[in-house]
Structures are given as C-alpha cells and as structure tokens.
Design an enzyme around this catalytic site. Sequence first.
Site, PDB file in Angstrom:
ATOM      1  N   CYS A  50       0.820  -1.208   0.000  1.00 44.13           N
ATOM      2  CA  CYS A  50       0.000   0.000   0.000  1.00 44.13           C
ATOM      3  C   CYS A  50       0.855   1.259   0.000  1.00 44.13           C
ATOM      4  O   CYS A  50       0.387   2.325  -0.391  1.00 44.13           O
ATOM      5  CB  CYS A  50      -0.947   0.012   1.197  1.00 44.13           C
ATOM      6  SG  CYS A  50      -0.129   0.017   2.794  1.00 44.13           S
ATOM      7  N   ARG A  52       4.230   1.386  -1.345  1.00 46.32           N
ATOM      8  CA  ARG A  52       5.342   1.434  -2.295  1.00 46.32           C
ATOM      9  C   ARG A  52       5.139   0.470  -3.465  1.00 46.32           C
ATOM     10  O   ARG A  52       4.439  -0.550  -3.343  1.00 46.32           O
ATOM     11  CB  ARG A  52       6.667   1.106  -1.602  1.00 46.32           C
ATOM     12  CG  ARG A  52       6.802  -0.322  -1.101  1.00 46.32           C
ATOM     13  CD  ARG A  52       8.091  -0.537  -0.295  1.00 46.32           C
ATOM     14  NE  ARG A  52       8.057   0.187   0.961  1.00 46.32           N
ATOM     15  CZ  ARG A  52       8.867   1.210   1.252  1.00 46.32           C
ATOM     16  NH1 ARG A  52       9.773   1.613   0.396  1.00 46.32           N
ATOM     17  NH2 ARG A  52       8.774   1.812   2.428  1.00 46.32           N
ATOM     18  N   GLN A 120       5.999  -9.046   3.601  1.00 49.65           N
ATOM     19  CA  GLN A 120       5.754  -8.609   2.223  1.00 49.65           C
ATOM     20  C   GLN A 120       7.007  -8.776   1.358  1.00 49.65           C
ATOM     21  O   GLN A 120       6.919  -9.160   0.187  1.00 49.65           O
ATOM     22  CB  GLN A 120       5.278  -7.158   2.229  1.00 49.65           C
ATOM     23  CG  GLN A 120       3.887  -6.995   2.824  1.00 49.65           C
ATOM     24  CD  GLN A 120       3.522  -5.555   3.131  1.00 49.65           C
ATOM     25  OE1 GLN A 120       4.383  -4.731   3.423  1.00 49.65           O
ATOM     26  NE2 GLN A 120       2.234  -5.244   3.089  1.00 49.65           N
TER      27      GLN A 120
END
Length: 433
Positions: A50, A52, A120
């Site tokens: 959200c 990058r 992530q």
Amino acid sequence: MNIAVVGLSHKTATVEVREKLSIPEDRMEAAIAQLMSYPNIEEAAILSTCNRLELYVVTSEAEGGIREIMQFLAEFSQLPLQFLRRYLFILLRQDAVTHLMRVASGLDSLVLGEGQILAQVKNTHRLAQQHNGAGRILNQLFKQALSAGKRVRTETEIGTGAVSISSAAVELAQIKLQNLSDKHTTIIGAGKMSRLLVKHLISKGAQKIAIVNRSRDRAAAMLKEFEASEAQFDIRPLDQMLDCVAISDLVFTSTASTEVILSRKNLEAIAVNHTGLTLVDISVPRNISSDVNELPNTRAYNVDDLQAVVAENQESRRQMAMQAEILLEGCVAEFDMWWRSLETVPTISKLRQKMEIIREQEMEKALSRLGNDFADKHQDVIESMTRGIINKILHDPMVQLRAQQDIETRRRAMQMLQVLFDLDSPSSQLKEG
C-alpha cells in the site's frame, strides 16, 4: 552486471499516484514475464504494497535496463513517462542493496519499525522465484535482506511498540470520534490488516464490530482469536455491505479489490439521513473514492492521512533506528563481499577444471601400471585420496581470492593464476607427457 531498483513510495508519491502503479498478486506473473522479456534485464522481482511499488532487477547494462523499466512502468500504468519521472527514484548497486535491507528492516516504512513489511518482502521473493524472475543474484540479495530484517528486530528494540498502519488507522478514528465504545464499527475485508484492525479496536474499547466479507468462513476464522473478548461480532455477506454501512458510525475498508467499493453514488442515500459517518480506507488501490467527502455528514480518510498520527509515535524510535542502521552496514558489506566474489568464479572454475584433468590423467596412468588385478575398492580409495589432495591444495587460494576486497588486487591475483597455470590456453585438454 548491476543491481538496480526503480520505484516510488509514500515518500515520493501520493496515494492517487501509488494506486495507479499498484500490481496485484494475480498480475505479478505477467508483470515479471514482461520485465524478463527485455534484453537488458536478467532477473526481476516486484515489491508492491500500500505504501510502495519497487522493481528490483539485475541488468546486463545499467542505462539500458533502467530505460526498459521506465518503459514497463509507463505501459503498465498507462501514464506518460514524463508524468511518472517526477515520482520515481532510481538506485544502483550498493545503494539498491542498502535500500532493500532498510525496507525489510522497517526503516523506510511510513511506520518506523513496522513488522508487516518483512512478510511482504518475503512474499516478493517467493513470487519472483515462482515466476522465474529471481536468479542467483536476487536470490542471494533477498535472502540476506530478510536475514537483516530479522536481525534488526531481534538485536534492536525498533519493533517494540511500533505502530502499524492498522493501529494508526484506529488511532486516527479515536482522535476523530473520541469514544469508540458506543460506536457501531464495520470492517470490510477479512485479511491480515483487518485482523489487526479488530485487535486495535478491541484495545480501544470498541464493543460492536461487524465484518463484511465475501467468505463467511474466512471472516469467522479471523475472529476466532478474539472469542474471549467482550466485543460483539457480526459477520455479513458482501451483498449486505451498504445496509451494514448505513447503521455504522465508523467504517474501515481493507480489501484486495482494485476497484472502488464505496463511492459517492452508492453512499448518497445513506449520507443524507446519517448522524455522522467516518470512513477510513487503508487499501491501495483505494476502496473509497475521494468525492465521498462532498457528501453531507460524511468524512473519509486514506493512508496518507495517517502521517500526523504516525509522526507522534516516531520520535521515540529514532535512536533505535540509528542502532539498526549501524547493524545494516555490516549486512550490506557482507553482501558486497559475496557480490565481488562472483568475479572470481570463472578463474576458480578453470583452475579446478585443470586440476581435475591432471588428476584424472595421472590416475589413469597409475591404474594402468597396477594392472587388472587391482581391486575396485582400492581404486575408490585412491580416487578419494587424490580428490582430497586437489581440494586441499585449492582451498586456501580460493578463500583468499574470494575474500580480497580490493578490486585491483583481486584482479591482479586472478591474472597471475591465469598466467601461472595457463588457464586461457586450449591446453585444458591436457595430453599425457
């Protein structure tokens, strides 16, 4: 070969720009395949969150590779390159390596030290491997970046009490609404971010929480860990979303949808008679259109509105961040040493190949003199012994060559080995003499 990262983040671009370049997981295979189709790109990985979008690539020629990445971004986003340039950053070689390690450690996050980014980065590596984007160099880089991220969190206190995007969103809601205990709250989505929203809402005293999700089973599974809390939970299907919003004071959206799910059009009838509706969107691409703020009795916030909340929590962890930066310097140097050692691989391979040819030829001569009566087990002993001798002779030169950090000294050493052992001549095919 060079390592490059091209991207944008919450530091360089607004959510309106970031959402246009967000790459959902179901499009990752096609995106990596397109990057790998360019002539100057050898390896590729894409980090899309959200906050990058960053493309990590290994290029055979830096300038050409960067140009190809720019072309990809313009085509993918359907935005003119001239528009994109003002938001993008470009980092090469050691700067790119340092950047990924800082990202994995939470030092480049909107929320300093937040933990979700490590998972992530791990998922980015997995997808790059799964879709044939990560080769020898990116595999090593991501492996060491993940290791660095874990070390920063275990050897410093940067993650202690670090707020997440979800906790900052709840903090923002509390600032706007004061008391959450008497408010009806709805969360649209049932992923990891939604689970964190529930956790932080309960800690702030929220009592009535509805979960709207396509899968009831997934929502129920998410709420299992909160069974002991005093909060009342309600699970609603997606087709009851607007009914649920209509009776809510506070709504959070956290879904993987690439489309707006709450717009001025579908909220208009609700807003007219509402006593006050607060909407907090922590999705990118956004789930709530910005024009809902034009409606009466309605106020919407997105991830960029969390900056002020986050800033209050940042200062206490800045000293910890300095400790983490020092630790990362060693991690970057470790990767740099590995990277430099790659230059020695061809010379070491040629040397080992030549030694092996000599060993095999001398073995053949010795065994022919010993005759057919020489037992197989004795041959195995001699085979093992001669391999051991070669390995021990080559061990120290190989270690010293790889460890040499001065480029010129290392290259002179490789040239000397090539001359002394005649490694560049066709005499690799040695004949008995």
